[in-house]
Design an enzyme around this catalytic site. Structure first.
Site, PDB file in Angstrom:
ATOM      1  N   ASP A  46      -7.315 -20.268 -85.000  1.00  0.00           N
ATOM      2  CA  ASP A  46      -5.958 -20.821 -85.004  1.00  0.00           C
ATOM      3  C   ASP A  46      -5.145 -20.057 -86.035  1.00  0.00           C
ATOM      4  O   ASP A  46      -5.696 -19.533 -86.993  1.00  0.00           O
ATOM      5  CB  ASP A  46      -5.982 -22.310 -85.372  1.00  0.00           C
ATOM      6  CG  ASP A  46      -4.730 -23.027 -84.892  1.00  0.00           C
ATOM      7  OD1 ASP A  46      -4.842 -23.837 -83.950  1.00  0.00           O
ATOM      8  OD2 ASP A  46      -3.622 -22.778 -85.447  1.00  0.00           O
ATOM      9  N   TYR A 161       9.067 -23.428 -71.792  1.00  0.00           N
ATOM     10  CA  TYR A 161       7.647 -23.814 -71.825  1.00  0.00           C
ATOM     11  C   TYR A 161       6.981 -23.756 -70.444  1.00  0.00           C
ATOM     12  O   TYR A 161       5.897 -23.189 -70.282  1.00  0.00           O
ATOM     13  CB  TYR A 161       7.563 -25.224 -72.412  1.00  0.00           C
ATOM     14  CG  TYR A 161       6.181 -25.785 -72.548  1.00  0.00           C
ATOM     15  CD1 TYR A 161       5.290 -25.285 -73.494  1.00  0.00           C
ATOM     16  CD2 TYR A 161       5.749 -26.843 -71.742  1.00  0.00           C
ATOM     17  CE1 TYR A 161       4.016 -25.818 -73.630  1.00  0.00           C
ATOM     18  CE2 TYR A 161       4.487 -27.382 -71.869  1.00  0.00           C
ATOM     19  CZ  TYR A 161       3.619 -26.856 -72.811  1.00  0.00           C
ATOM     20  OH  TYR A 161       2.361 -27.393 -72.935  1.00  0.00           O
TER      21      TYR A 161
HETATM   22  P1  NAD Z   1      -1.441 -28.322 -80.627  1.00  0.00           P
HETATM   23  O1  NAD Z   1      -0.079 -27.874 -81.052  1.00  0.00           O
HETATM   24  O2  NAD Z   1      -2.062 -29.468 -81.340  1.00  0.00           O
HETATM   25  O3  NAD Z   1      -2.459 -27.098 -80.668  1.00  0.00           O
HETATM   26  C1  NAD Z   1      -2.093 -25.779 -80.386  1.00  0.00           C
HETATM   27  C2  NAD Z   1      -2.584 -24.905 -81.510  1.00  0.00           C
HETATM   28  O4  NAD Z   1      -2.283 -23.533 -81.223  1.00  0.00           O
HETATM   29  C3  NAD Z   1      -1.908 -25.210 -82.853  1.00  0.00           C
HETATM   30  O5  NAD Z   1      -2.868 -25.616 -83.824  1.00  0.00           O
HETATM   31  C4  NAD Z   1      -1.236 -23.915 -83.237  1.00  0.00           C
HETATM   32  O6  NAD Z   1      -1.280 -23.614 -84.643  1.00  0.00           O
HETATM   33  C5  NAD Z   1      -2.034 -22.889 -82.445  1.00  0.00           C
HETATM   34  N1  NAD Z   1      -1.283 -21.660 -82.264  1.00  0.00           N
HETATM   35  C6  NAD Z   1       0.035 -21.530 -81.951  1.00  0.00           C
HETATM   36  N2  NAD Z   1       0.374 -20.240 -81.943  1.00  0.00           N
HETATM   37  C7  NAD Z   1      -0.752 -19.547 -82.250  1.00  0.00           C
HETATM   38  C8  NAD Z   1      -1.016 -18.166 -82.426  1.00  0.00           C
HETATM   39  N3  NAD Z   1      -0.051 -17.241 -82.276  1.00  0.00           N
HETATM   40  N4  NAD Z   1      -2.262 -17.785 -82.758  1.00  0.00           N
HETATM   41  C9  NAD Z   1      -3.248 -18.725 -82.941  1.00  0.00           C
HETATM   42  N5  NAD Z   1      -3.036 -20.032 -82.808  1.00  0.00           N
HETATM   43  C10 NAD Z   1      -1.803 -20.443 -82.468  1.00  0.00           C
HETATM   44  O7  NAD Z   1      -1.333 -28.617 -79.066  1.00  0.00           O
HETATM   45  P2  NAD Z   1      -2.343 -29.344 -78.072  1.00  0.00           P
HETATM   46  O8  NAD Z   1      -1.715 -30.611 -77.670  1.00  0.00           O
HETATM   47  O9  NAD Z   1      -3.699 -29.364 -78.622  1.00  0.00           O
HETATM   48  O10 NAD Z   1      -2.278 -28.347 -76.832  1.00  0.00           O
HETATM   49  C11 NAD Z   1      -3.298 -27.403 -76.521  1.00  0.00           C
HETATM   50  C12 NAD Z   1      -2.939 -26.667 -75.237  1.00  0.00           C
HETATM   51  O11 NAD Z   1      -2.791 -27.621 -74.178  1.00  0.00           O
HETATM   52  C13 NAD Z   1      -1.639 -25.887 -75.295  1.00  0.00           C
HETATM   53  O12 NAD Z   1      -1.772 -24.711 -74.541  1.00  0.00           O
HETATM   54  C14 NAD Z   1      -0.646 -26.808 -74.615  1.00  0.00           C
HETATM   55  O13 NAD Z   1       0.445 -26.101 -74.085  1.00  0.00           O
HETATM   56  C15 NAD Z   1      -1.514 -27.447 -73.555  1.00  0.00           C
HETATM   57  N6  NAD Z   1      -0.992 -28.760 -73.102  1.00  0.00           N
HETATM   58  C16 NAD Z   1      -1.029 -29.842 -73.928  1.00  0.00           C
HETATM   59  C17 NAD Z   1      -0.554 -31.060 -73.470  1.00  0.00           C
HETATM   60  C18 NAD Z   1      -0.585 -32.289 -74.333  1.00  0.00           C
HETATM   61  O14 NAD Z   1      -0.199 -33.363 -73.854  1.00  0.00           O
HETATM   62  N7  NAD Z   1      -1.023 -32.246 -75.590  1.00  0.00           N
HETATM   63  C19 NAD Z   1      -0.013 -31.169 -72.171  1.00  0.00           C
HETATM   64  C20 NAD Z   1       0.022 -30.035 -71.370  1.00  0.00           C
HETATM   65  C21 NAD Z   1      -0.487 -28.837 -71.839  1.00  0.00           C
END
Ligand code: NAD
Length: 346
Positions: A46, A161
């Site tokens: 991360d 997005y």
């Molecule tokens: P989150 O924000 O908790 O986790 C995403 C992580 O990615 C963060 O910790 C962030 O620091 C890291 N990140 C961002 N840019 C980065 C980079 N350049 N290099 C390394 N790390 C990086 O989000 P989440 O809810 O755990 O979501 C995880 C995945 O699931 C994402 O792809 C999100 O789009 C997808 N998603 C989530 C939901 C939801 O309801 N939470 C719904 C649809 C899709």
């Protein structure tokens, strides 16, 4: 339908599993899930500094790297058998409606990660897509027809997005078609649960509502501000269902390069979600509606026909049960923060 295969049926215990975005909510839970199953070589990556990770799992190699840089992606996937790419710059509606450039820039992570994974010869590559990839014109009524996989095209995704997700899905499909990289693509629908963002601007509706109810109880100011008119509908998937679904989708050969919904089909309105949180907290609040706040599409639900057909399974934790666990965790976080202790937040 054949017997579902999972990581434990396919991988050796010391095969290297790489999980990106692992300092965040879902990938953090996935890291713990594989660790608890006895996998001994997990690399979690991360860009957040390690002390800010929501979960740090003992015995897991945890690296702080920015995966929008190709060289870091190459380092991240070195020796990997499977890659779960969940890193993205994202948040709830308040974030994705406001910061479209940040959301679009996640394309850098996804283009570099899949290329690095392909060159490293990984066996399977997972990509976390989203229900925001669906055509928004199909989501203008709170009494929505649930979204099925074919509803992504003709494309009219959520600006920023959603378009980024759609494009990154296409990479997964073409890397399979042209280069035979086995990819898995799940379209998540609103995930919630303990160890998720609950404050700071990136949190989603279930966590935000729990926090507001807890805050109102604690301060004695028995009011709540709801974004929109509260009639928007959504379905919410509990985190345990999400990680199990990721494992099943990743290891199902019938789903290679095939986007599939991973979400609950229990549709509820935001007003009902507030009532549930009030019930859990044992409090009744005066409701104020902020009609200028970001509210997203009017309604969205997951059509689970396809996942039921292929896997004979769908996310089933009832919202009432999952929300009670989430509420209890946020309450503990809230009071820990008040006492000046370390908590999970951006
Ligand atoms: P989150 O924000 O908790 O986790 C995403 C992580 O990615 C963060 O910790 C962030 O620091 C890291 N990140 C961002 N840019 C980065 C980079 N350049 N290099 C390394 N790390 C990086 O989000 P989440 O809810 O755990 O979501 C995880 C995945 O699931 C994402 O792809 C999100 O789009 C997808 N998603 C989530 C939901 C939801 O309801 N939470 C719904 C649809 C899709």
């Amino acid at each position: 339908m054949s017997e579902n295969r999972m990581a434990k049926d396919v991988l050796k215990k010391d095969d290297l599993i790489v999980i990106t975005g692992a300092g965040g909510f879902i990938a953090g839970a996935l890291t713990r899930y594989f660790h608890d199953q006895g996998f001994t070589r997990i690399r979690a990556v991360d860009k957040k500094p390690l002390p800010k990770w929501y979960q740090r799992v003992e015995g897991v190699e945890s690296l702080c790297m920015d995966l929008s840089e190709y060289a870091n992606c190459v380092r991240a996937v070195e020796g990997a058998v499977e890659v779960y790419n969940l890193a993205a710059d994202m948040g709830g509606m308040g974030f994705i409606e406001r910061f479209r450039v940040e959301c679009l820039r996640s394309i850098l992570i996804n283009t570099h990660m899949i290329e690095a994974a392909y060159r490293a010869g990984v066996e399977r590559y997972f990509f976390s897509s989203s229900a925001c990839a669906y055509n928004v014109t199909l989501q203008q009524d709170p009494n929505v027809r649930a979204l099925k996989e074919s509803d992504a095209y003709p494309a009219m995704a959520e600006r920023g997005y959603g378009w980024e997700k759609l494009m990154s899905e296409m990479f997964c499909q073409e890397y399979w078609a042209e280069r035979q990289l086995k990819t898995a693509i799940a379209r998540f629908h609103n995930v919630y649960g303990p160890f998720g963002t609950w404050d700071g601007g990136r949190e989603k509706a279930p966590a935000a509502i729990c926090r507001k109810v807890i805050e109102a109880k604690d301060t004695g100011k028995h009011e709540i501000v709801i974004w929109g008119d509260g009639n928007q509908t959504r379905s919410f998937m509990y985190i345990d269902d999400c990680v199990k679904g990721i494992d099943m989708i990743m290891h199902c050969d019938a789903l290679i390069a095939t986007p599939i919904n991973l979400g609950s089909s229990e549709l509820i309105s935001i007003n009902t979600l507030v009532s549930l949180a009030e019930e859990i907290g044992g409090v009744k609040l005066e409701r104020h509606y902020d009609l200028n706040a970001p509210r997203g599409v009017a309604g969205r639900n997951s059509d689970n026909t396809f996942i039921l057909q292929v896997l004979g399974w769908e996310p089933k934790t009832p919202i009432r049960e999952g929300l009670a666990k989430t509420y209890a965790w946020i309450e503990q976080q809230y009071f820990a923060r008040k006492a000046g202790k370390h908590t999970v937040r951006d």
